[in-house]
Design a protein around this motif. Structure first.
Motif, PDB file in Angstrom:
ATOM      1  N   ILE A 191      29.168 -24.639  37.556  1.00  0.00           N
ATOM      2  CA  ILE A 191      28.891 -25.086  36.191  1.00  0.00           C
ATOM      3  C   ILE A 191      27.508 -25.732  36.195  1.00  0.00           C
ATOM      4  CG2 ILE A 191      29.591 -26.618  34.312  1.00  0.00           C
ATOM      5  CD1 ILE A 191      32.443 -26.532  35.572  1.00  0.00           C
ATOM      6  N   ARG A 192      26.632 -25.285  35.293  1.00  0.00           N
ATOM      7  CA  ARG A 192      25.276 -25.851  35.209  1.00  0.00           C
ATOM      8  C   ARG A 192      24.912 -26.066  33.741  1.00  0.00           C
ATOM      9  NH1 ARG A 192      24.283 -21.317  38.794  1.00  0.00           N
ATOM     10  NH2 ARG A 192      23.258 -20.197  37.131  1.00  0.00           N
ATOM     11  N   LEU A 193      24.342 -27.211  33.452  1.00  0.00           N
ATOM     12  CA  LEU A 193      23.780 -27.449  32.128  1.00  0.00           C
ATOM     13  C   LEU A 193      22.533 -26.589  31.995  1.00  0.00           C
ATOM     14  CD1 LEU A 193      23.646 -29.057  29.442  1.00  0.00           C
ATOM     15  CD2 LEU A 193      22.245 -30.725  30.662  1.00  0.00           C
ATOM     16  N   ASP A 194      22.474 -25.769  30.959  1.00  0.00           N
ATOM     17  CA  ASP A 194      21.319 -24.900  30.732  1.00  0.00           C
ATOM     18  C   ASP A 194      20.314 -25.585  29.819  1.00  0.00           C
ATOM     19  OD1 ASP A 194      19.873 -22.440  30.972  1.00  0.00           O
ATOM     20  OD2 ASP A 194      20.618 -21.873  28.994  1.00  0.00           O
ATOM     21  N   SER A 195      20.797 -26.188  28.738  1.00  0.00           N
ATOM     22  CA  SER A 195      19.911 -26.916  27.832  1.00  0.00           C
ATOM     23  C   SER A 195      20.736 -27.825  26.926  1.00  0.00           C
ATOM     24  CB  SER A 195      19.084 -25.945  26.977  1.00  0.00           C
ATOM     25  OG  SER A 195      19.925 -25.244  26.087  1.00  0.00           O
ATOM     26  N   ASP A 252      25.189 -34.035  14.939  1.00  0.00           N
ATOM     27  CA  ASP A 252      25.738 -32.808  15.503  1.00  0.00           C
ATOM     28  C   ASP A 252      24.991 -32.514  16.802  1.00  0.00           C
ATOM     29  OD1 ASP A 252      27.166 -30.200  15.375  1.00  0.00           O
ATOM     30  OD2 ASP A 252      25.138 -29.409  15.133  1.00  0.00           O
ATOM     31  N   TRP A 253      25.715 -32.368  17.902  1.00  0.00           N
ATOM     32  CA  TRP A 253      25.122 -32.126  19.210  1.00  0.00           C
ATOM     33  C   TRP A 253      25.364 -30.685  19.622  1.00  0.00           C
ATOM     34  CZ3 TRP A 253      22.944 -36.106  22.294  1.00  0.00           C
ATOM     35  CH2 TRP A 253      23.047 -37.387  21.749  1.00  0.00           C
ATOM     36  N   ARG A 254      24.430 -30.137  20.395  1.00  0.00           N
ATOM     37  CA  ARG A 254      24.605 -28.791  20.947  1.00  0.00           C
ATOM     38  C   ARG A 254      24.100 -28.781  22.384  1.00  0.00           C
ATOM     39  NH1 ARG A 254      22.701 -23.624  17.687  1.00  0.00           N
ATOM     40  NH2 ARG A 254      23.728 -24.938  16.184  1.00  0.00           N
ATOM     41  N   GLU A 255      24.943 -28.275  23.266  1.00  0.00           N
ATOM     42  CA  GLU A 255      24.553 -28.095  24.657  1.00  0.00           C
ATOM     43  C   GLU A 255      24.899 -26.670  25.063  1.00  0.00           C
ATOM     44  OE1 GLU A 255      25.138 -32.689  26.209  1.00  0.00           O
ATOM     45  OE2 GLU A 255      26.513 -31.167  26.958  1.00  0.00           O
ATOM     46  N   ARG A 256      24.124 -26.161  26.007  1.00  0.00           N
ATOM     47  CA  ARG A 256      24.376 -24.824  26.516  1.00  0.00           C
ATOM     48  C   ARG A 256      24.622 -24.921  28.018  1.00  0.00           C
ATOM     49  NH1 ARG A 256      20.015 -20.527  24.836  1.00  0.00           N
ATOM     50  NH2 ARG A 256      19.151 -21.089  26.829  1.00  0.00           N
ATOM     51  N   TYR A 257      25.697 -24.291  28.464  1.00  0.00           N
ATOM     52  CA  TYR A 257      26.076 -24.323  29.875  1.00  0.00           C
ATOM     53  C   TYR A 257      26.169 -22.912  30.438  1.00  0.00           C
ATOM     54  CZ  TYR A 257      27.271 -29.257  29.738  1.00  0.00           C
ATOM     55  OH  TYR A 257      27.207 -30.632  29.635  1.00  0.00           O
ATOM     56  N   LEU A 258      25.792 -22.777  31.708  1.00  0.00           N
ATOM     57  CA  LEU A 258      26.035 -21.554  32.459  1.00  0.00           C
ATOM     58  C   LEU A 258      27.280 -21.806  33.299  1.00  0.00           C
ATOM     59  CD1 LEU A 258      22.463 -20.678  33.758  1.00  0.00           C
ATOM     60  CD2 LEU A 258      23.673 -19.702  31.807  1.00  0.00           C
ATOM     61  N   VAL A 259      28.249 -20.951  33.129  1.00  0.00           N
ATOM     62  CA  VAL A 259      29.449 -20.973  33.948  1.00  0.00           C
ATOM     63  C   VAL A 259      29.367 -19.681  34.757  1.00  0.00           C
ATOM     64  CG1 VAL A 259      31.968 -21.069  33.965  1.00  0.00           C
ATOM     65  CG2 VAL A 259      30.692 -22.246  32.157  1.00  0.00           C
ATOM     66  N   SER A 260      28.919 -19.792  36.004  1.00  0.00           N
ATOM     67  CA  SER A 260      28.613 -18.607  36.802  1.00  0.00           C
ATOM     68  C   SER A 260      29.684 -18.335  37.846  1.00  0.00           C
ATOM     69  CB  SER A 260      27.281 -18.783  37.528  1.00  0.00           C
ATOM     70  OG  SER A 260      26.217 -18.825  36.611  1.00  0.00           O
ATOM     71  N   GLU A 287      30.637 -31.719  30.497  1.00  0.00           N
ATOM     72  CA  GLU A 287      30.737 -31.188  31.855  1.00  0.00           C
ATOM     73  C   GLU A 287      32.144 -31.426  32.408  1.00  0.00           C
ATOM     74  OE1 GLU A 287      27.616 -31.385  35.323  1.00  0.00           O
ATOM     75  OE2 GLU A 287      28.868 -33.205  35.355  1.00  0.00           O
ATOM     76  N   ARG A 288      32.673 -32.621  32.188  1.00  0.00           N
ATOM     77  CA  ARG A 288      34.044 -32.942  32.627  1.00  0.00           C
ATOM     78  C   ARG A 288      35.044 -31.996  31.952  1.00  0.00           C
ATOM     79  NH1 ARG A 288      37.244 -37.254  34.454  1.00  0.00           N
ATOM     80  NH2 ARG A 288      35.507 -38.705  34.480  1.00  0.00           N
ATOM     81  N   LEU A 289      34.880 -31.787  30.656  1.00  0.00           N
ATOM     82  CA  LEU A 289      35.767 -30.894  29.911  1.00  0.00           C
ATOM     83  C   LEU A 289      35.765 -29.494  30.526  1.00  0.00           C
ATOM     84  CD1 LEU A 289      37.437 -30.049  27.359  1.00  0.00           C
ATOM     85  CD2 LEU A 289      35.234 -29.592  26.289  1.00  0.00           C
ATOM     86  N   LEU A 290      34.593 -28.946  30.785  1.00  0.00           N
ATOM     87  CA  LEU A 290      34.505 -27.612  31.381  1.00  0.00           C
ATOM     88  C   LEU A 290      35.174 -27.578  32.750  1.00  0.00           C
ATOM     89  CD1 LEU A 290      30.827 -26.674  30.455  1.00  0.00           C
ATOM     90  CD2 LEU A 290      32.925 -25.859  29.353  1.00  0.00           C
ATOM     91  N   VAL A 346      26.726 -11.302  43.994  1.00  0.00           N
ATOM     92  CA  VAL A 346      26.433 -11.077  42.583  1.00  0.00           C
ATOM     93  C   VAL A 346      26.779 -12.353  41.821  1.00  0.00           C
ATOM     94  CG1 VAL A 346      27.116  -9.790  40.516  1.00  0.00           C
ATOM     95  CG2 VAL A 346      26.791  -8.586  42.678  1.00  0.00           C
ATOM     96  N   GLU A 347      25.840 -12.794  40.982  1.00  0.00           N
ATOM     97  CA  GLU A 347      26.097 -13.918  40.089  1.00  0.00           C
ATOM     98  C   GLU A 347      26.306 -13.360  38.692  1.00  0.00           C
ATOM     99  OE1 GLU A 347      24.173 -18.055  38.350  1.00  0.00           O
ATOM    100  OE2 GLU A 347      22.897 -16.681  39.497  1.00  0.00           O
ATOM    101  N   LEU A 348      27.480 -13.624  38.129  1.00  0.00           N
ATOM    102  CA  LEU A 348      27.750 -13.277  36.746  1.00  0.00           C
ATOM    103  C   LEU A 348      27.600 -14.556  35.940  1.00  0.00           C
ATOM    104  CD1 LEU A 348      30.445 -11.023  35.292  1.00  0.00           C
ATOM    105  CD2 LEU A 348      29.991 -13.235  34.276  1.00  0.00           C
ATOM    106  N   MET A 349      26.535 -14.630  35.129  1.00  0.00           N
ATOM    107  CA  MET A 349      26.263 -15.838  34.339  1.00  0.00           C
ATOM    108  C   MET A 349      26.902 -15.690  32.961  1.00  0.00           C
ATOM    109  SD  MET A 349      22.313 -16.516  35.405  1.00  0.00           S
ATOM    110  CE  MET A 349      21.858 -14.803  35.262  1.00  0.00           C
TER     111      MET A 349
END
Length: 148
Positions: A58-62, A75-83, A10-13, A135-138
């Motif tokens: 910025i939101r953590l999606d999963s 190995d880690w995987r995270e999904r983020y919404l940058v809207s 999250e900090r990186l983004l 309008v939200e562009l996700m």
């Protein structure tokens, strides 16, 4: 006041987005208002005006459980919404901001204090109207990383 982050990713983004001069210009950011927010810590909805035509959340999606890729390496995987939030008529702004997102993140790698981010990929893009004429562009990012 210093920003607090839930994760290093999250900090990186956040730091990548707030450190980009081209994105700051597009959003109308300044020293007092970077126009990039961590959604669960925003007290009120930011305003949109002619001089500040949009803002980013910025939101953590999963976040998946780490997968063992060998020996002691996870190995880690995270999904983020940058809207991006903007007015419906600001199509050109949305196009330019998505171009910045792609330049900053798609197929890029990063190093944080604890992780090697080796795969950052745009996996989806979707626009939707909110109930307040915005309008939200996700822009969805899948981020894969390993501990350092």
């Amino acid at each position: 006041m210093a920003q607090t982050f839930e994760t290093e990713i999250e900090r990186l983004l956040y730091e990548t987005l707030t450190g980009d001069d081209a994105l700051a210009t597009l959003l109308g950011a300044d020293e007092m208002d970077p126009r990039v927010y961590l959604s669960w810590r925003t007290k009120e909805c930011p305003l949109i005006s002619d001089s500040k035509p949009g803002y980013v959340m910025i939101r953590l999606d999963s976040a998946d459980q780490p997968q063992r890729v060998g020996g002691t390496v996870d190995d880690w995987r995270e999904r983020y919404l940058v809207s991006l939030f903007s007015l419906p008529e600001k199509r050109e702004l949305r196009r330019e901001v998505v171009d910045r997102f792609r330049t900053l993140f798609h197929r890029q790698s990063f190093v944080t204090e604890s992780f090697l981010v080796y795969d950052t990929v745009e996996i989806a893009r979707e626009e939707r109207a909110t109930d307040d004429r915005i309008v939200e562009l996700m822009y969805t990012l899948s981020i894969r990383f390993l501990p350092r």
